[in-house]
Write an enzyme that holds these catalytic residues in place. Structure first.
Site, short mmCIF file in Angstrom:
data_model
loop_
_atom_site.label_atom_id
_atom_site.label_comp_id
_atom_site.label_asym_id
_atom_site.label_seq_id
_atom_site.Cartn_x
_atom_site.Cartn_y
_atom_site.Cartn_z
N GLU A 103 4.82 -11.24 -6.11
CA GLU A 103 3.84 -11.35 -7.19
C GLU A 103 4.31 -10.75 -8.50
O GLU A 103 3.76 -11.05 -9.56
CB GLU A 103 2.51 -10.71 -6.76
CG GLU A 103 2.54 -9.19 -6.63
CD GLU A 103 3.00 -8.67 -5.29
OE1 GLU A 103 2.69 -7.52 -4.96
OE2 GLU A 103 3.70 -9.43 -4.56
N HIS B 264 8.09 -7.74 -3.32
CA HIS B 264 6.85 -8.18 -3.97
C HIS B 264 7.07 -9.49 -4.73
O HIS B 264 7.57 -9.50 -5.85
CB HIS B 264 6.34 -7.10 -4.93
CG HIS B 264 5.85 -5.88 -4.25
ND1 HIS B 264 4.54 -5.73 -3.85
CD2 HIS B 264 6.49 -4.74 -3.86
CE1 HIS B 264 4.39 -4.55 -3.26
NE2 HIS B 264 5.55 -3.94 -3.25
N LYS C 84 -10.35 -12.91 -17.07
CA LYS C 84 -10.64 -13.20 -18.47
C LYS C 84 -10.07 -14.54 -18.94
O LYS C 84 -10.75 -15.31 -19.64
CB LYS C 84 -10.10 -12.07 -19.36
CG LYS C 84 -10.29 -12.27 -20.85
CD LYS C 84 -11.75 -12.22 -21.26
CE LYS C 84 -12.23 -10.77 -21.23
NZ LYS C 84 -13.60 -10.64 -21.81
N SER D 58 -24.05 -10.74 -26.13
CA SER D 58 -23.47 -9.63 -26.89
C SER D 58 -22.61 -10.10 -28.04
O SER D 58 -22.26 -9.31 -28.92
CB SER D 58 -22.61 -8.76 -25.96
OG SER D 58 -21.45 -9.47 -25.57
N GLY D 59 -22.23 -11.39 -28.04
CA GLY D 59 -21.32 -11.89 -29.06
C GLY D 59 -19.91 -12.07 -28.55
O GLY D 59 -19.10 -12.74 -29.17
N GLY D 60 -19.60 -11.46 -27.40
CA GLY D 60 -18.29 -11.61 -26.80
C GLY D 60 -18.18 -12.90 -26.01
O GLY D 60 -19.17 -13.59 -25.75
N VAL D 61 -16.97 -13.23 -25.59
CA VAL D 61 -16.74 -14.49 -24.89
C VAL D 61 -17.45 -14.52 -23.54
O VAL D 61 -17.98 -15.57 -23.13
CB VAL D 61 -15.22 -14.76 -24.73
CG1 VAL D 61 -14.54 -13.65 -23.93
CG2 VAL D 61 -14.97 -16.11 -24.07
N ASP D 62 -17.50 -13.40 -22.82
CA ASP D 62 -18.09 -13.40 -21.48
C ASP D 62 -19.57 -13.76 -21.53
O ASP D 62 -20.04 -14.61 -20.78
CB ASP D 62 -17.91 -12.03 -20.81
CG ASP D 62 -16.45 -11.65 -20.66
OD1 ASP D 62 -15.60 -12.56 -20.62
OD2 ASP D 62 -16.15 -10.45 -20.61
N SER D 63 -20.31 -13.10 -22.40
CA SER D 63 -21.74 -13.38 -22.48
C SER D 63 -22.01 -14.76 -23.05
O SER D 63 -22.98 -15.42 -22.67
CB SER D 63 -22.45 -12.31 -23.32
OG SER D 63 -22.04 -12.36 -24.67
N GLY E 254 0.83 -1.20 0.00
CA GLY E 254 0.00 0.00 0.00
C GLY E 254 0.86 1.25 0.00
O GLY E 254 2.05 1.19 0.32
N CYS F 94 5.17 -6.10 1.79
CA CYS F 94 5.50 -4.67 1.78
C CYS F 94 4.75 -3.95 2.91
O CYS F 94 5.03 -4.18 4.07
CB CYS F 94 5.22 -4.08 0.40
SG CYS F 94 6.03 -2.48 0.12
N TYR F 95 3.78 -3.09 2.60
CA TYR F 95 3.02 -2.44 3.66
C TYR F 95 2.37 -3.48 4.58
O TYR F 95 2.27 -3.27 5.79
CB TYR F 95 1.94 -1.54 3.06
CG TYR F 95 1.13 -0.78 4.10
CD1 TYR F 95 1.52 0.49 4.51
CD2 TYR F 95 -0.02 -1.34 4.65
CE1 TYR F 95 0.78 1.19 5.48
CE2 TYR F 95 -0.76 -0.67 5.61
CZ TYR F 95 -0.36 0.60 6.01
OH TYR F 95 -1.09 1.28 6.97
#
Length: 520
Positions: free
Chosen positions: A168, A166, A366, A220-225, A54, A81-82
């Site tokens: 990560e 860090h 994603k 919608s045509g996207g991968v998520d929907s 942070g 870290c923080y």
């Protein structure tokens, strides 16, 4: 249910990376604000706590702190870290401002073998000005760096650990091993967070929420929907009806492609709605990005309500909201007011929403969504389709949205996509040496800027197109794609010659952060 690691966010720019690294270990993790209540942070599945970095100093007035219940829980704790400094302060150690700061790559010395770190000299990523000057009672030093006498610490009897660096960040040597040691060995998490387990848990959750009800799925045509629709279908069968709203803000040929792809699968349960004129009318005169999203979000719901009026009763609405949408819309860190932008399906929905939401992807990144889509058997060309924002091309037209301006960016975007496809650069590629090529997402943006040009020996004063291409796996961070100059030159030449009203093309070389992927 899968084992869970809880990450408490103190405001670090790297907090989402911690989450991604843990998900890569096939362990479920969840990001919560540092002041999360006990009932949110602790449950039967929680096996350990990670405290993020942070920007503040732990000794400053009103600094974020560690709540008592975390110490009392007896769960393993890793402070980064923080987070390490907050743990030190909480348990009776001392944190001071350093005479010299450490930012970037730093040499770390780990003198002895231990349960968390890899022994020996190594390079790590530091980002701090304060450091631990006195360890809390019961802790021992694990590592040192040039400007940190206690760069890592451990109280093994209570399974409490602190890292000033860090792990990560990919620049940190052995960072993956460190997180793996904490999550799998110290917390004893079972790596059960897989695509198959996600599907099983999602199907069970959908059935529990929906019961005998009926669901509209926003396609919608996207991968998520698409993955959302597939999951809901798997859960409740023909009690789901998918609805595609043609807003007039889609990519070239997209409505036709969607119907061709989904009609054989959904049959009469796919409803295509033509709403272009209504959307353009509501967007007339709107230039503020947040207002655009809200107008589109509300219009989206109103169109659904109209569809429902002619169907059997549908109580639920399924949406392809994913974890980055939630994080960017709600803000996770030190202040929940740290919102980046409203996503039309998170922050842009009207308050009088008449549907109960079903969001099976809400906790997925994603790349996890794509992996689930593959296991569900969706076509690769759909699963790997490049991301497209819910508000469509409206947020790629800066300024007022009109049908004419949408047509300009639609045409320019199609040219860019076509040339990327020819060059096999619409997906991310990594060679054996770790070099990255291609793109995770690429598109054109129409700027509210006109400039002077010369075409056919005549002066022009025309529009400007910006090209944006990024590389990313989680879409929480991103770098600009190093596309070949020859390709960019060809795209630019085609756009100024084929798209009426454009005389200038520029390339966006901003990373995320500080920029976002979309311009609005």
């Amino acid at each position: 249910m899968s084992d869970r690691i809880v990450i408490l966010d103190f405001g670090s720019q790297y907090t989402q990376l911690i989450g991604r690294r843990i998900r890569d270990l096939h362990v479920y993790c969840e990001l919560l604000p540092w002041h999360a209540k006990k009932e949110a942070a602790l449950d039967a599945q929680t096996k350990g706590i990670i405290l993020s970095g942070g920007p503040q100093s732990i000794y400053a007035d009103n600094a974020p702190y560690i709540q008592d219940y975390l110490i009392e829980s007896g769960l393993p704790i890793l402070g980064i870290c923080y987070g390490m400094q907050a743990l030190t302060q909480k348990l009776g150690g001392k944190v001071i401002q350093g005479n010299q700061h450490e930012y970037g790559l730093t040499e770390l010395d780990v003198p002895a073998a231990n349960t968390l770190l890899v022994q020996g000299r190594q390079t790590v990523w530091m980002s701090h000005g304060d450091h631990v000057a006195e360890l809390p009672p019961g802790f021992s030093c694990l590592a040192t760096s040039p400007n940190s006498p206690f760069a890592a610490m451990m109280d093994e009897s209570n399974q409490r650990y602190g890292l000033q660096f860090h792990p990560e960040v990919h620049h940190t040597q052995h960072g993956k091993e460190i997180l793996q040691n904490f999550v799998l060995k110290i917390c004893n998490c079972q790596p059960g967070w897989t695509s198959s387990s996600i599907i099983e848990e999602s199907v069970a959750a959908i059935r529990a929420r929906v019961g005998s009800g009926r669901v509209l799925s926003a396609l919608s045509g996207g991968v998520d929907s698409a993955v959302t629709t597939a999951l809901v279908q798997k859960a409740i069968g023909d009690r789901v009806t998918a609805v595609f709203i043609n807003t007039g803000l889609m990519r070239l040929g997209e409505p036709e492609q969607i119907e061709q792809a989904f009609r054989p699968v959904l049959g009469d349960h796919l409803i295509m709605v033509e709403a272009s004129e209504r959307y353009f009318a509501k967007l007339a005169g709107v230039t503020d990005p947040e207002e655009k999203r809200k107008v589109i979000g509300e219009s989206f719901i109103r169109e659904f309500e109209t569809v429902v009026a002619g169907l059997e009763e549908h109580e639920f609405l399924a949406q392809g909201t994913i974890y980055p949408d939630v994080i960017e819309s709600k803000g996770i860190g030190v202040s929940e007011a740290h919102r980046i932008k409203s996503h039309h399906n998170v922050g842009g929905l009207p308050e009088d929403l008449k549907f109960k939401l079903v969001e099976p992807l809400r906790n997925l990144f994603k790349d996890e969504v794509r992996a689930v889509g593959e296991v569900l058997g969706l076509p690769p060309e759909l699963v790997w389709r490049q991301p497209f924002p819910g508000p469509g091309l409206a947020v790629r037209v800066l300024g007022e949205v009109t049908s004419e301006r949408i047509e300009i960016v639609r045409h320019a975007n199609a040219i860019f996509t076509e040339e990327l496809q020819k060059a096999n650069l619409t997906r991310l590629h990594t060679d054996e040496e770790g070099n990255i090529s291609g793109s995770s997402q690429a598109f054109a943006v129409l700027l509210p800027v006109k400039s002077v040009g010369v075409m056919g020996d005549q002066r022009t004063y025309s529009e400007t197109i910006a090209l944006r291409a990024i590389t990313s796996t989680d879409f929480m961070t991103a770098d600009w794609a190093r596309l070949p100059y020859e390709l960019l030159a060809k795209v630019s030449n085609r756009i100024v010659n084929e798209v009426i009203g454009v005389n200038r093309v520029v390339y966006d070389i901003s990373s995320k952060p500080p920029a976002t992927i979309e311009w609005e």
